[in-house]
Every structure is written in C-alpha cells, then in structure tokens.
Motif scaffolding. Sequence first.
Motif, PDB file in Angstrom:
ATOM      1  N   TYR A   1      58.334   3.410  66.480  1.00  9.85           N
ATOM      2  CA  TYR A   1      57.238   3.908  66.470  1.00  9.85           C
ATOM      3  C   TYR A   1      57.202   5.402  66.899  1.00  9.85           C
ATOM      4  CZ  TYR A   1      55.518  -0.864  66.199  1.00  9.85           C
ATOM      5  OH  TYR A   1      55.244  -2.170  65.739  1.00  9.85           O
ATOM      6  N   LEU A   2      57.894   5.674  67.741  1.00  7.64           N
ATOM      7  CA  LEU A   2      58.333   7.155  68.204  1.00  7.64           C
ATOM      8  C   LEU A   2      59.568   7.559  67.528  1.00  7.64           C
ATOM      9  CD1 LEU A   2      57.156   8.614  71.527  1.00  7.64           C
ATOM     10  CD2 LEU A   2      58.315   9.864  69.730  1.00  7.64           C
ATOM     11  N   GLN A   3      59.564   8.264  66.320  1.00  9.97           N
ATOM     12  CA  GLN A   3      60.749   8.627  66.014  1.00  9.97           C
ATOM     13  C   GLN A   3      61.072  10.031  65.760  1.00  9.97           C
ATOM     14  OE1 GLN A   3      60.266   7.380  61.776  1.00  9.97           O
ATOM     15  NE2 GLN A   3      59.696   5.299  62.094  1.00  9.97           N
ATOM     16  N   THR A   4      62.644  10.319  65.810  1.00  7.35           N
ATOM     17  CA  THR A   4      62.973  11.690  66.047  1.00  7.35           C
ATOM     18  C   THR A   4      63.208  11.980  64.487  1.00  7.35           C
ATOM     19  OG1 THR A   4      64.297  11.101  68.003  1.00  7.35           O
ATOM     20  CG2 THR A   4      64.904  13.146  66.540  1.00  7.35           C
ATOM     21  N   VAL A   5      62.717  13.291  64.258  1.00  4.39           N
ATOM     22  CA  VAL A   5      62.925  13.894  63.049  1.00  4.39           C
ATOM     23  C   VAL A   5      64.060  14.904  62.950  1.00  4.39           C
ATOM     24  CG1 VAL A   5      61.592  14.852  60.843  1.00  4.39           C
ATOM     25  CG2 VAL A   5      60.357  13.223  62.242  1.00  4.39           C
ATOM     26  N   ARG A   6      65.021  14.584  62.637  1.00  7.54           N
ATOM     27  CA  ARG A   6      66.296  15.680  62.774  1.00  7.54           C
ATOM     28  C   ARG A   6      65.932  17.123  62.098  1.00  7.54           C
ATOM     29  NH1 ARG A   6      70.836  13.878  64.677  1.00  7.54           N
ATOM     30  NH2 ARG A   6      71.327  11.691  64.536  1.00  7.54           N
ATOM     31  N   GLY A   7      66.205  18.227  63.030  1.00  2.00           N
ATOM     32  CA  GLY A   7      65.787  19.380  62.673  1.00  2.00           C
ATOM     33  C   GLY A   7      64.408  20.167  62.892  1.00  2.00           C
ATOM     34  N   VAL A   8      63.543  18.916  63.198  1.00  2.00           N
ATOM     35  CA  VAL A   8      62.243  19.268  63.154  1.00  2.00           C
ATOM     36  C   VAL A   8      61.436  18.972  64.631  1.00  2.00           C
ATOM     37  CG1 VAL A   8      60.001  19.144  62.356  1.00  2.00           C
ATOM     38  CG2 VAL A   8      61.823  18.897  60.820  1.00  2.00           C
ATOM     39  N   GLY A   9      61.551  17.522  65.055  1.00  3.39           N
ATOM     40  CA  GLY A   9      61.043  17.317  66.300  1.00  3.39           C
ATOM     41  C   GLY A   9      60.728  15.668  66.284  1.00  3.39           C
TER      42      GLY A   9
END
Length: 243
Positions: free
Chosen positions: A229-237
């Motif tokens: 549910y609480l995902q990491t988006v590489r290079g963004v946030g």
Amino acid sequence: MSDVRPHGRSGPIAGPGAGRHLLVVDDDDRIRELLKEFLAREGYRVTGAAHAAAAKRLMELIEFDLVVLDVMMPGESGFDLTTWVRSKAETSKTPVLLLTARGDPDDRIEGLSRGADDYMSKPFDPRELALRVDAILRRTGGKPLTPREIKLGPAVFDMERLELSKDGKPQRLTEAEAQLLKTLAIHAHAPVERMSLSPDTADITGRAVDVQVTRLRRKLEADPKNPRYLQTVRGVGYMLAPD
C-alpha cells in the motif's frame, strides 16, 4: 522583480486550492519559486519545472490539476508543450494557463489555438493569477473529492479525524505520521515528491520522511519490507495505493 508583482500577505491559508496539485513551468528560477510560494499560500500543492523536458517527465508520473506554463523558454516553447499536453491521453484534459512577456494579440490567439485555457501577460499581479487559476478549476471541474475513508486492506484511515484502525483496532499515529498519511491519501495512486512531504524545511535529506514511512508501513502492511500500500517510487518519492 520586474515580471511579477508580489502581494504582502504571508502564511498558509485554507484557500480554494486545498487538495489541488499545480505544475509551474518557467525557466526563470526567481519567478518559478515566487509563483510556487504564492500559490502554496493559497492552499495548492505546487511542483516546479525549469523547462519542457522536466515538465514532461513529471506529467508522465503525476496527475496535475492544472499547469501554469511560461511561453518563452529555451528549447521547446510553451506553445509546443501545450500541444504535447493536449496530444497525450493522460493529460489531454489538464487545464493550461500560459504566461508570457509578449502581449501581442497574435501570441494570445496562438496559445488559445494550441489548447490553452487562459493567457496572462507579464508583468502580472499574483492575486490575479490565483483568481484565474481558481476560475479555470471551477470551470473545468477537476478531480472528484477525496473520500472520507481510505481502505488499505485490513486498515482504514479516516481522512477527517486523522485516525487509523487495523482489524477494527485503533493504531496510534504521531501528528507527523497522520499528516503524511493524509497527504499521500489525498493524492492516492499518484507519486508524491519526497521533499514535498518533509514537514521540516531544514531536513534537506528527507530522512525524517523516510523514518515516518518506515513506521507507517509497520502499522499498515502485512509485510513492511515488501509494501503493498505505501510504495516507493524511485527517483520521485512515495505513493499510497489504497484498495
């Protein structure tokens, strides 16, 4: 500054922009930062880009409610970027407000013919810009309101009370965790820039946000090391992906 006339009001307000995310594209760092600051005071979340290429990358990742776009930029112009926005299925309905130092009527016609929703000449008063942004958003409708509750598997987050429960049992949230979760919930399914989530502007590393995300995952996820549910988006946030 010759291009923008700032207004004297300071401090955040509960303005018409609450929950709306704007993209400001201008190659002039001073104007871009001034606009970001002023629109943030009106309640908007604001992201900046210095040129068309950066704006395109952001729009491919994030769904914006409106784009404030300078016409005269090195490389690809604001006119060309407006054409690109209208040509993409994902952004074709995103409102565009053009800004330019050129007040020639032909330029205004060119911008509107490319699909812009409105056009302002520099210098301008930021108060007028805020009113025009609000008018465009009211006219175009925008995204639906965020629901009161966000469901994350067995967990439920109450957006109004800032309360989290899991399997029907209350989960304690710090104020910072609650605000972080609310911000992510408002922009559910869209990446949110890591530094824009930082409550402390002195924290240039964003470490405080990372710590809060780690704690939230322990309260939300069945497997915090492999978050659903609480995902990491590489290079963004980070991005919240509720059910």
